[in-house]
Design an enzyme around this catalytic site. Sequence first.
Site, PDB file in Angstrom:
ATOM      1  N   HIS A 101      -0.850  -4.356  -1.749  1.00 11.08           N
ATOM      2  CA  HIS A 101      -1.360  -5.710  -1.974  1.00 11.08           C
ATOM      3  C   HIS A 101      -0.278  -6.750  -1.628  1.00 11.08           C
ATOM      4  O   HIS A 101      -0.571  -7.764  -0.983  1.00 11.08           O
ATOM      5  CB  HIS A 101      -1.746  -5.906  -3.442  1.00 11.08           C
ATOM      6  CG  HIS A 101      -2.817  -4.988  -3.945  1.00 11.08           C
ATOM      7  ND1 HIS A 101      -2.565  -3.979  -4.847  1.00 11.08           N
ATOM      8  CD2 HIS A 101      -4.147  -4.928  -3.684  1.00 11.08           C
ATOM      9  CE1 HIS A 101      -3.696  -3.342  -5.130  1.00 11.08           C
ATOM     10  NE2 HIS A 101      -4.667  -3.886  -4.429  1.00 11.08           N
TER      11      HIS A 101
ATOM     12  N   ARG B 294      -5.486   3.589  -7.769  1.00 11.53           N
ATOM     13  CA  ARG B 294      -6.006   4.816  -8.391  1.00 11.53           C
ATOM     14  C   ARG B 294      -4.961   5.925  -8.433  1.00 11.53           C
ATOM     15  O   ARG B 294      -5.177   6.935  -9.110  1.00 11.53           O
ATOM     16  CB  ARG B 294      -7.261   5.289  -7.654  1.00 11.53           C
ATOM     17  CG  ARG B 294      -8.442   4.340  -7.861  1.00 11.53           C
ATOM     18  CD  ARG B 294      -9.735   4.901  -7.293  1.00 11.53           C
ATOM     19  NE  ARG B 294     -10.882   4.159  -7.780  1.00 11.53           N
ATOM     20  CZ  ARG B 294     -11.519   3.194  -7.104  1.00 11.53           C
ATOM     21  NH1 ARG B 294     -11.109   2.843  -5.902  1.00 11.53           N
ATOM     22  NH2 ARG B 294     -12.558   2.570  -7.622  1.00 11.53           N
TER      23      ARG B 294
ATOM     24  N   MET C 255      -8.658  -6.001  -6.770  1.00  5.74           N
ATOM     25  CA  MET C 255      -9.231  -5.637  -8.071  1.00  5.74           C
ATOM     26  C   MET C 255      -8.119  -5.528  -9.116  1.00  5.74           C
ATOM     27  O   MET C 255      -8.316  -4.944 -10.190  1.00  5.74           O
ATOM     28  CB  MET C 255      -9.991  -4.317  -7.956  1.00  5.74           C
ATOM     29  CG  MET C 255     -11.133  -4.414  -6.950  1.00  5.74           C
ATOM     30  SD  MET C 255     -12.353  -3.116  -7.118  1.00  5.74           S
ATOM     31  CE  MET C 255     -11.390  -1.664  -6.742  1.00  5.74           C
ATOM     32  N   GLY C 256      -6.928  -6.075  -8.801  1.00  2.82           N
ATOM     33  CA  GLY C 256      -5.811  -6.022  -9.740  1.00  2.82           C
ATOM     34  C   GLY C 256      -5.061  -4.703  -9.642  1.00  2.82           C
ATOM     35  O   GLY C 256      -5.245  -3.950  -8.686  1.00  2.82           O
ATOM     36  N   ALA C 257      -4.188  -4.443 -10.639  1.00  2.92           N
ATOM     37  CA  ALA C 257      -3.284  -3.289 -10.592  1.00  2.92           C
ATOM     38  C   ALA C 257      -2.536  -3.304  -9.254  1.00  2.92           C
ATOM     39  O   ALA C 257      -2.545  -2.332  -8.494  1.00  2.92           O
ATOM     40  CB  ALA C 257      -4.032  -1.972 -10.801  1.00  2.92           C
TER      41      ALA C 257
ATOM     42  N   GLN D 272      -6.147  -1.938   6.140  1.00  3.46           N
ATOM     43  CA  GLN D 272      -6.710  -0.858   6.961  1.00  3.46           C
ATOM     44  C   GLN D 272      -7.008   0.370   6.095  1.00  3.46           C
ATOM     45  O   GLN D 272      -7.850   1.199   6.444  1.00  3.46           O
ATOM     46  CB  GLN D 272      -5.714  -0.516   8.082  1.00  3.46           C
ATOM     47  CG  GLN D 272      -6.066   0.677   8.930  1.00  3.46           C
ATOM     48  CD  GLN D 272      -7.353   0.474   9.718  1.00  3.46           C
ATOM     49  OE1 GLN D 272      -7.629  -0.616  10.189  1.00  3.46           O
ATOM     50  NE2 GLN D 272      -8.157   1.524   9.833  1.00  3.46           N
ATOM     51  N   LYS D 273      -6.331   0.472   4.958  1.00  5.48           N
ATOM     52  CA  LYS D 273      -6.560   1.577   4.010  1.00  5.48           C
ATOM     53  C   LYS D 273      -8.048   1.771   3.734  1.00  5.48           C
ATOM     54  O   LYS D 273      -8.527   2.890   3.624  1.00  5.48           O
ATOM     55  CB  LYS D 273      -5.782   1.273   2.726  1.00  5.48           C
ATOM     56  CG  LYS D 273      -6.214   2.009   1.478  1.00  5.48           C
ATOM     57  CD  LYS D 273      -5.627   3.373   1.439  1.00  5.48           C
ATOM     58  CE  LYS D 273      -5.768   4.089   0.113  1.00  5.48           C
ATOM     59  NZ  LYS D 273      -7.005   3.891  -0.612  1.00  5.48           N
TER      60      LYS D 273
HETATM   61  P1  AMP Z   1      -8.202  -3.139  -4.013  1.00  2.49           P
HETATM   62  O1  AMP Z   1      -7.488  -3.880  -5.092  1.00  2.49           O
HETATM   63  O2  AMP Z   1      -7.989  -1.663  -4.047  1.00  2.49           O
HETATM   64  O3  AMP Z   1      -9.651  -3.543  -3.895  1.00  2.49           O
HETATM   65  O4  AMP Z   1      -7.546  -3.597  -2.649  1.00  2.49           O
HETATM   66  C1  AMP Z   1      -7.444  -4.954  -2.313  1.00  2.49           C
HETATM   67  C2  AMP Z   1      -7.012  -5.077  -0.881  1.00  2.49           C
HETATM   68  O5  AMP Z   1      -5.758  -4.430  -0.697  1.00  2.49           O
HETATM   69  C3  AMP Z   1      -7.998  -4.431   0.106  1.00  2.49           C
HETATM   70  O6  AMP Z   1      -8.069  -5.225   1.279  1.00  2.49           O
HETATM   71  C4  AMP Z   1      -7.336  -3.106   0.380  1.00  2.49           C
HETATM   72  O7  AMP Z   1      -7.686  -2.555   1.637  1.00  2.49           O
HETATM   73  C5  AMP Z   1      -5.875  -3.497   0.354  1.00  2.49           C
HETATM   74  N1  AMP Z   1      -5.028  -2.332   0.109  1.00  2.49           N
HETATM   75  C6  AMP Z   1      -5.136  -1.449  -0.908  1.00  2.49           C
HETATM   76  N2  AMP Z   1      -4.217  -0.461  -0.777  1.00  2.49           N
HETATM   77  C7  AMP Z   1      -3.538  -0.730   0.360  1.00  2.49           C
HETATM   78  C8  AMP Z   1      -2.468  -0.082   1.055  1.00  2.49           C
HETATM   79  N3  AMP Z   1      -1.926   1.043   0.616  1.00  2.49           N
HETATM   80  N4  AMP Z   1      -2.027  -0.635   2.202  1.00  2.49           N
HETATM   81  C9  AMP Z   1      -2.588  -1.772   2.685  1.00  2.49           C
HETATM   82  N5  AMP Z   1      -3.586  -2.438   2.069  1.00  2.49           N
HETATM   83  C10 AMP Z   1      -4.050  -1.918   0.928  1.00  2.49           C
END
Ligand code: AMP
Length: 299
Positions: A43, A194, A36-38, A155-156
């Site tokens: 990532h 976040r 979702m960016g950021a 896995q988060k």
């Molecule tokens: P998000 O942008 O938050 O939707 O995350 C995109 C991908 O990155 C998803 O598969 C999340 O599980 C992964 N992700 C986010 N934070 C972490 C982290 N701290 N460690 C490993 N993977 C992460």
Amino acid sequence: MGGTRAGLPVVARTREELREARARLDDGDVAVVMTMGALHDGHATLIRTARRTHAHVVVTIFLNPLQFGPKEDLSRYPRTFDADLEICREAGVDLVFAPTPDVVYPDGDPGVRISAGPLGDVLEGQSRPGHFDGMLTVVAKLMHLTRCTSAYFGQKDAQQLLLIRRMCRDLDFPVNVVSVPTVREPDGLAMSSRNTYLTPSDRETALCLSAALRAGAAAAEEGPSAIRRAARAVLVREPLALVDYLVLVDPHTLVDVPEWYRGEALLAVAGRVGTTRLIDNLPVLVGPRGGPLETFSQP
Ligand code: AMP
């Protein structure tokens, strides 16, 4: 569309641009990392892990309105596209697909959606009704649009990962789903886009989540109630963290493990710190020689 293989990744904003750029990648071996960016190092670790075994890596950057509730943080979610692109460049991404909602949903809200079923109603699903249906719907669409052979997830977001695996198995998606262990800050806080919402004192408070997981895992040899007790003891010492749930569950069914249970289990926590809802989890081995696991042995 812009960029070159050696420099910045190609950026596709429309379906047409994606189709053209995707056609230039070898068909056989394309991994996707959906975000979702950021972007942060969590990532980047997914991207680097994919990069090691795949000829091409596609990153999607899309804030999916379907998976945000009306009272959630869609409008304030951090948007850092230029920095994201730089992280993608460093990590060796070929193609970034960064569409707007009207590109992904040209006919507006899709009437047909993927249903997460009962696994989508518990834990995160209880606090976020409809979240997992919206998430699975966009993951299915992005798998089709990018025509990926593998997809990497953290896995988060353990429940998300489980549901994506189930979707691919139950609905015969020809995609290999790969999980990557949670990447943490040196003090244990799980990296998350976040985390930028947290004030310095929120951030201190938030450490109780990962500390609780570690304390639980340290009691893993003694069995489920000792794990839950040890984790809860850390959380109760931090009244500023409003805990939503702390569970020790079967990683495949998300059902609480009984006291006699020995084997792999998911210790998961969610709570609000300040204005921010945070989640974290740790795979643990319960029983003799028990403790934290980097990852589950069986997908
Ligand atoms: P998000 O942008 O938050 O939707 O995350 C995109 C991908 O990155 C998803 O598969 C999340 O599980 C992964 N992700 C986010 N934070 C972490 C982290 N701290 N460690 C490993 N993977 C992460």
